[in-house]
Scaffold this active site. Structure first.
Site, mmCIF file in Angstrom:
data_model
loop_
_atom_site.group_PDB
_atom_site.id
_atom_site.type_symbol
_atom_site.label_atom_id
_atom_site.label_comp_id
_atom_site.label_asym_id
_atom_site.label_seq_id
_atom_site.Cartn_x
_atom_site.Cartn_y
_atom_site.Cartn_z
ATOM 1 N N GLY A 58 36.610 50.306 43.526
ATOM 2 C CA GLY A 58 35.565 50.008 42.571
ATOM 3 C C GLY A 58 34.672 48.889 43.072
ATOM 4 C CB ILE A 74 31.893 43.013 43.751
ATOM 5 C CG1 ILE A 74 31.786 43.346 45.236
ATOM 6 C CG2 ILE A 74 32.230 41.536 43.570
ATOM 7 C CD1 ILE A 74 30.515 42.814 45.868
ATOM 8 N N GLY A 86 37.859 44.856 38.638
ATOM 9 C CA GLY A 86 39.256 44.660 38.264
ATOM 10 C C GLY A 86 40.257 45.404 39.120
ATOM 11 C CE LYS A 87 37.490 46.216 44.988
ATOM 12 N NZ LYS A 87 36.396 45.626 44.172
ATOM 13 C CB THR A 88 42.323 42.461 43.063
ATOM 14 O OG1 THR A 88 41.432 42.769 44.147
ATOM 15 C CG2 THR A 88 43.479 41.622 43.587
ATOM 16 C CD GLU A 109 38.024 44.542 50.709
ATOM 17 O OE1 GLU A 109 37.108 44.881 51.471
ATOM 18 O OE2 GLU A 109 37.995 44.725 49.482
ATOM 19 C CE1 TYR A 113 27.840 39.428 48.159
ATOM 20 C CE2 TYR A 113 29.619 37.871 48.514
ATOM 21 C CZ TYR A 113 29.191 39.138 48.198
ATOM 22 O OH TYR A 113 30.104 40.128 47.915
ATOM 23 C CG ASP A 156 42.516 45.019 46.828
ATOM 24 O OD1 ASP A 156 42.675 45.356 48.028
ATOM 25 O OD2 ASP A 156 42.150 43.870 46.486
ATOM 26 C CD GLU A 190 33.072 37.245 43.837
ATOM 27 O OE1 GLU A 190 33.761 38.114 44.392
ATOM 28 O OE2 GLU A 190 33.253 36.902 42.640
#
Length: 214
Positions: A12, A14, A17-19, A36, A48, A86, A147
């Site tokens: 998914g 950034i 909630g995958k982690t 990851e 960024y 993840d 981020e």
């Protein structure tokens, strides 16, 4: 019916909630967790700040790191039969196509094609979706320094690229879950429902799970 998987990958955009989901499933099933290693990429904060200048070194650093992890995943763990990750290795190219120019992408692809043929293949992929508003809020709440520069327009680009990729994905069975209005971290009923769909329901082709929030 009970589904038995050796390797489940959760994917998914950034902030989706995958982690968190990977960790929760790992805890329930005493699985091996492979995350990851994005924080180890020295180019990511610079990317960024200046996406065009640092896209290629950022991408190549991720490619090398992910491939090393994939090679380790191919070895069995005697004490933990299932592996939860993840990310999937193929996701790397989503970012490459989005961020690299034509010459950079051609060089990247020549390396990626060699690596992807010998990377670990998941038995099941779980793709988490969310609205850009929800993604922005999740990113704001976790407040990682690097981020803070992520723009809404970049998340919109990324969401479109992910949706296109997974709506055409056919390398493994796929479950798609929209998480915009649910919270499987705080609400155990939502997590229980996801767990039930993964491990106790038939999965054929692409399956979409619709969870109605309380």
């Amino acid at each position: 019916m009970e589904n038995n998987f050796d390797f489940i990958a959760i994917e998914g955009v950034i902030g989706v909630g995958k982690t968190s989901l990977a960790k929760l499933i790992t805890e329930r099933y005493n699985a091996r967790l492979v995350l990851e290693q994005f924080e180890d990429n020295p180019f990511l904060p610079k990317f960024y700040d200046d996406r065009e200048r640092y896209a290629f070194p950022t991408q190549m650093a991720f490619l090398a790191s992910r491939f090393k992890q994939q090679q380790k995943m191919l070895s069995k763990d005697l004490f933990q039969q299932m592996t939860i990750s993840d990310y999937i290795f193929e996701k790397d190219r989503i970012f490459a196509r989005l961020n690299l120019d034509d010459d950079e992408l051609a060089l990247y692809d020549s390396i990626f094609e060699i690596m992807t043929g010998i990377a670990a293949k998941p038995d099941l992929v779980i793709y988490l979706q969310a609205s850009v508003d929800r993604l922005m809020e999740n990113i704001r709440q976790r407040d990682r320094d690097y981020e803070r520069q992520i723009s809404r327009s970049y998340l919109e680009e990324l969401s479109k690229a992910y949706n296109h990729f997974f709506y055409n994905y056919n390398k493994s069975p796929l479950i798609i879950i929209n998480t915009s209005e649910i919270d499987f971290v705080s609400d155990e009923k939502h997590l229980d429902y996801i767990d039930e769909q993964i491990f106790n329901q038939p999965i054929r082709g692409n399956t979409q799970i619709h969870i109605i929030p309380d």
